[in-house]
Design a protein around this motif. Structure first.
Motif, PDB file in Angstrom:
ATOM      1  N   ARG A  50      71.435  -3.721  -8.980  1.00  0.00           N
ATOM      2  CA  ARG A  50      72.861  -3.591  -9.599  1.00  0.00           C
ATOM      3  C   ARG A  50      73.098  -2.098 -10.444  1.00  0.00           C
ATOM      4  NH1 ARG A  50      74.342  -7.328 -13.808  1.00  0.00           N
ATOM      5  NH2 ARG A  50      72.389  -7.063 -14.586  1.00  0.00           N
ATOM      6  N   VAL A  51      73.981  -1.671  -9.895  1.00  0.00           N
ATOM      7  CA  VAL A  51      74.418  -0.222 -10.343  1.00  0.00           C
ATOM      8  C   VAL A  51      75.301  -0.567 -11.849  1.00  0.00           C
ATOM      9  CG1 VAL A  51      75.991   1.436 -10.047  1.00  0.00           C
ATOM     10  CG2 VAL A  51      75.019   0.664  -8.169  1.00  0.00           C
ATOM     11  N   HIS A  52      74.879   0.149 -12.671  1.00  0.00           N
ATOM     12  CA  HIS A  52      75.342   0.269 -14.281  1.00  0.00           C
ATOM     13  C   HIS A  52      76.697   1.108 -14.188  1.00  0.00           C
ATOM     14  CE1 HIS A  52      76.021   1.184 -18.252  1.00  0.00           C
ATOM     15  NE2 HIS A  52      75.525   0.020 -18.668  1.00  0.00           N
ATOM     16  N   SER A  53      76.428   2.531 -13.859  1.00  0.00           N
ATOM     17  CA  SER A  53      77.599   3.174 -13.743  1.00  0.00           C
ATOM     18  C   SER A  53      77.095   4.418 -13.121  1.00  0.00           C
ATOM     19  CB  SER A  53      77.937   3.765 -15.217  1.00  0.00           C
ATOM     20  OG  SER A  53      76.500   4.196 -15.840  1.00  0.00           O
ATOM     21  N   SER A  54      77.881   5.538 -12.966  1.00  0.00           N
ATOM     22  CA  SER A  54      77.227   6.949 -12.380  1.00  0.00           C
ATOM     23  C   SER A  54      77.534   8.078 -13.379  1.00  0.00           C
ATOM     24  CB  SER A  54      77.778   7.197 -11.094  1.00  0.00           C
ATOM     25  OG  SER A  54      79.318   7.110 -11.047  1.00  0.00           O
ATOM     26  N   TYR A  55      77.066   8.760 -13.409  1.00  0.00           N
ATOM     27  CA  TYR A  55      77.318  10.127 -14.122  1.00  0.00           C
ATOM     28  C   TYR A  55      76.805  11.489 -13.398  1.00  0.00           C
ATOM     29  CZ  TYR A  55      72.691  10.592 -15.994  1.00  0.00           C
ATOM     30  OH  TYR A  55      71.288  11.052 -16.293  1.00  0.00           O
ATOM     31  N   GLN A  56      77.418  12.611 -14.063  1.00  0.00           N
ATOM     32  CA  GLN A  56      76.996  14.000 -13.309  1.00  0.00           C
ATOM     33  C   GLN A  56      76.074  14.476 -14.036  1.00  0.00           C
ATOM     34  OE1 GLN A  56      80.162  16.996 -13.354  1.00  0.00           O
ATOM     35  NE2 GLN A  56      79.965  16.907 -11.070  1.00  0.00           N
ATOM     36  N   ARG A  57      74.921  15.030 -13.763  1.00  0.00           N
ATOM     37  CA  ARG A  57      73.681  15.838 -14.103  1.00  0.00           C
ATOM     38  C   ARG A  57      74.025  17.064 -13.732  1.00  0.00           C
ATOM     39  NH1 ARG A  57      67.753  13.481 -13.573  1.00  0.00           N
ATOM     40  NH2 ARG A  57      67.274  15.361 -14.867  1.00  0.00           N
ATOM     41  N   THR A  58      73.731  18.186 -14.642  1.00  0.00           N
ATOM     42  CA  THR A  58      73.922  19.473 -14.197  1.00  0.00           C
ATOM     43  C   THR A  58      72.444  20.105 -14.475  1.00  0.00           C
ATOM     44  OG1 THR A  58      75.948  19.828 -15.223  1.00  0.00           O
ATOM     45  CG2 THR A  58      74.697  21.810 -14.838  1.00  0.00           C
ATOM     46  N   LEU A  59      71.932  20.692 -13.297  1.00  0.00           N
ATOM     47  CA  LEU A  59      70.650  21.314 -12.938  1.00  0.00           C
ATOM     48  C   LEU A  59      70.655  22.627 -12.579  1.00  0.00           C
ATOM     49  CD1 LEU A  59      69.154  18.484 -10.570  1.00  0.00           C
ATOM     50  CD2 LEU A  59      68.719  18.681 -13.200  1.00  0.00           C
ATOM     51  N   THR A  60      69.724  23.434 -13.329  1.00  0.00           N
ATOM     52  CA  THR A  60      69.503  24.812 -12.957  1.00  0.00           C
ATOM     53  C   THR A  60      68.793  24.783 -11.787  1.00  0.00           C
ATOM     54  OG1 THR A  60      69.699  25.381 -15.212  1.00  0.00           O
ATOM     55  CG2 THR A  60      68.983  27.026 -13.863  1.00  0.00           C
ATOM     56  N   GLU A  61      69.042  25.627 -10.953  1.00  0.00           N
ATOM     57  CA  GLU A  61      68.241  25.580  -9.462  1.00  0.00           C
ATOM     58  C   GLU A  61      67.611  27.082  -9.287  1.00  0.00           C
ATOM     59  OE1 GLU A  61      66.011  24.846  -7.411  1.00  0.00           O
ATOM     60  OE2 GLU A  61      67.089  23.321  -6.192  1.00  0.00           O
ATOM     61  N   ARG A  62      66.788  27.320  -8.443  1.00  0.00           N
ATOM     62  CA  ARG A  62      66.163  28.728  -8.211  1.00  0.00           C
ATOM     63  C   ARG A  62      67.360  29.489  -7.812  1.00  0.00           C
ATOM     64  NH1 ARG A  62      62.002  25.954  -4.434  1.00  0.00           N
ATOM     65  NH2 ARG A  62      63.909  24.553  -4.285  1.00  0.00           N
ATOM     66  N   PRO A  63      67.246  30.896  -8.151  1.00  0.00           N
ATOM     67  CA  PRO A  63      68.596  31.777  -7.686  1.00  0.00           C
ATOM     68  C   PRO A  63      68.466  32.156  -6.398  1.00  0.00           C
ATOM     69  CG  PRO A  63      66.667  32.905  -8.783  1.00  0.00           C
ATOM     70  CD  PRO A  63      66.274  31.505  -8.930  1.00  0.00           C
ATOM     71  N   LEU A  64      69.727  32.407  -5.845  1.00  0.00           N
ATOM     72  CA  LEU A  64      69.754  32.663  -4.396  1.00  0.00           C
ATOM     73  C   LEU A  64      70.526  34.109  -4.560  1.00  0.00           C
ATOM     74  CD1 LEU A  64      70.121  31.553  -1.719  1.00  0.00           C
ATOM     75  CD2 LEU A  64      72.564  31.180  -1.935  1.00  0.00           C
ATOM     76  N   GLY A  65      69.342  35.179  -4.026  1.00  0.00           N
ATOM     77  CA  GLY A  65      69.830  36.520  -4.144  1.00  0.00           C
ATOM     78  C   GLY A  65      69.778  37.196  -5.599  1.00  0.00           C
ATOM     79  N   SER A  66      70.960  37.491  -5.998  1.00  0.00           N
ATOM     80  CA  SER A  66      71.184  37.842  -7.443  1.00  0.00           C
ATOM     81  C   SER A  66      71.978  37.122  -8.074  1.00  0.00           C
ATOM     82  CB  SER A  66      71.862  39.240  -7.432  1.00  0.00           C
ATOM     83  OG  SER A  66      73.006  39.196  -6.670  1.00  0.00           O
ATOM     84  N   ARG A  67      72.386  35.856  -7.295  1.00  0.00           N
ATOM     85  CA  ARG A  67      73.150  34.692  -8.153  1.00  0.00           C
ATOM     86  C   ARG A  67      72.398  33.645  -8.645  1.00  0.00           C
ATOM     87  NH1 ARG A  67      77.899  33.765  -3.821  1.00  0.00           N
ATOM     88  NH2 ARG A  67      78.901  35.641  -4.035  1.00  0.00           N
ATOM     89  N   GLN A  68      72.886  33.179  -9.980  1.00  0.00           N
ATOM     90  CA  GLN A  68      72.362  32.013 -10.422  1.00  0.00           C
ATOM     91  C   GLN A  68      72.980  30.529  -9.547  1.00  0.00           C
ATOM     92  OE1 GLN A  68      73.609  32.288 -14.665  1.00  0.00           O
ATOM     93  NE2 GLN A  68      71.548  33.141 -15.076  1.00  0.00           N
ATOM     94  N   VAL A  69      72.078  29.670  -9.731  1.00  0.00           N
ATOM     95  CA  VAL A  69      72.829  28.479  -8.892  1.00  0.00           C
ATOM     96  C   VAL A  69      72.472  27.160  -9.840  1.00  0.00           C
ATOM     97  CG1 VAL A  69      72.237  27.064  -7.015  1.00  0.00           C
ATOM     98  CG2 VAL A  69      71.706  29.397  -6.736  1.00  0.00           C
ATOM     99  N   MET A  70      73.666  26.589  -9.856  1.00  0.00           N
ATOM    100  CA  MET A  70      74.046  25.356 -10.625  1.00  0.00           C
ATOM    101  C   MET A  70      73.890  24.366  -9.799  1.00  0.00           C
ATOM    102  SD  MET A  70      73.553  26.446 -13.876  1.00  0.00           S
ATOM    103  CE  MET A  70      73.815  25.137 -14.890  1.00  0.00           C
TER     104      MET A  70
END
Length: 178
Positions: A50-70
């Motif tokens: 049974r699903v209670h709810s859903s929510y959004q997590r924000t994760l930092t990921e490995r950079p792509l070139g000179s850009r930060q990735v979220m």
């Protein structure tokens, strides 16, 4: 040659569906939804139904070139239906991407751990700053101290005691014999 989808490029072998990728002020924001099967309760290991709810997590990921990735990842919170379990709800973890209580992806954590093993505290923090990775020396050193917790307790335990110096300092070694 088969064409690859965005999911295969950004998240190879991980159960997510990318809904949108946007560029905002030099950083890449990937919005994704977990497509993994319902997880198991971390305490009693019962499969969730049974699903209670859903929510959004924000994760930092490995950079792509000179850009930060979220990564903005939508995950589910589930009920644990086993009456004897003390946990009522738990959050779905996406294998290869998320870990409990972490705000960075598994891949980024592995990168940071490798940098910390090679360079240590302040030198590793300087390298991370140049690579545009948000990691200070204490976070890097904490990654070195964090040991993996086994899924189960040892069934056969070996014990040995020894003296570093005769009559002064003693040590004990516990070994999982299996």
């Amino acid at each position: 040659m088969a064409s690859k989808t965005v999911e295969h490029v950004l998240f190879p072998g991980i159960d997510v569906r990318v809904e949108r990728v946007s560029d905002s002020s030099g950083s890449l924001v990937e919005e994704a939804v977990s497509t993994a099967r319902p997880g198991r309760c971390p305490d009693c290991r019962k499969q969730a139904r049974r699903v209670h709810s859903s929510y959004q997590r924000t994760l930092t990921e490995r950079p792509l070139g000179s850009r930060q990735v979220m990564v903005r990842l939508r995950v589910h919170r589930y009920f644990c239906d086993r009456r004897s379990c003390s946990r009522r709800t738990f959050v779905q973890q996406v294998g290869g991407l998320t870990e409990r209580h972490r705000r960075s992806s598994v891949g980024l954590t592995d990168w940071l751990r490798a940098i910390a093993v090679e360079l240590g505290g302040r030198p590793a923090a300087r390298l991370c700053h140049r690579l545009r990775l948000a990691a200070g020396r204490t976070r890097l050193l904490r990654l070195l101290k964090a040991s993996a917790v086994p899924d189960r307790a040892p069934q056969v335990l070996g014990v040995d005691e020894f003296a570093f110096r005769k009559g002064c300092t003693y040590g004990t070694v516990l070994v999982d014999v299996e």
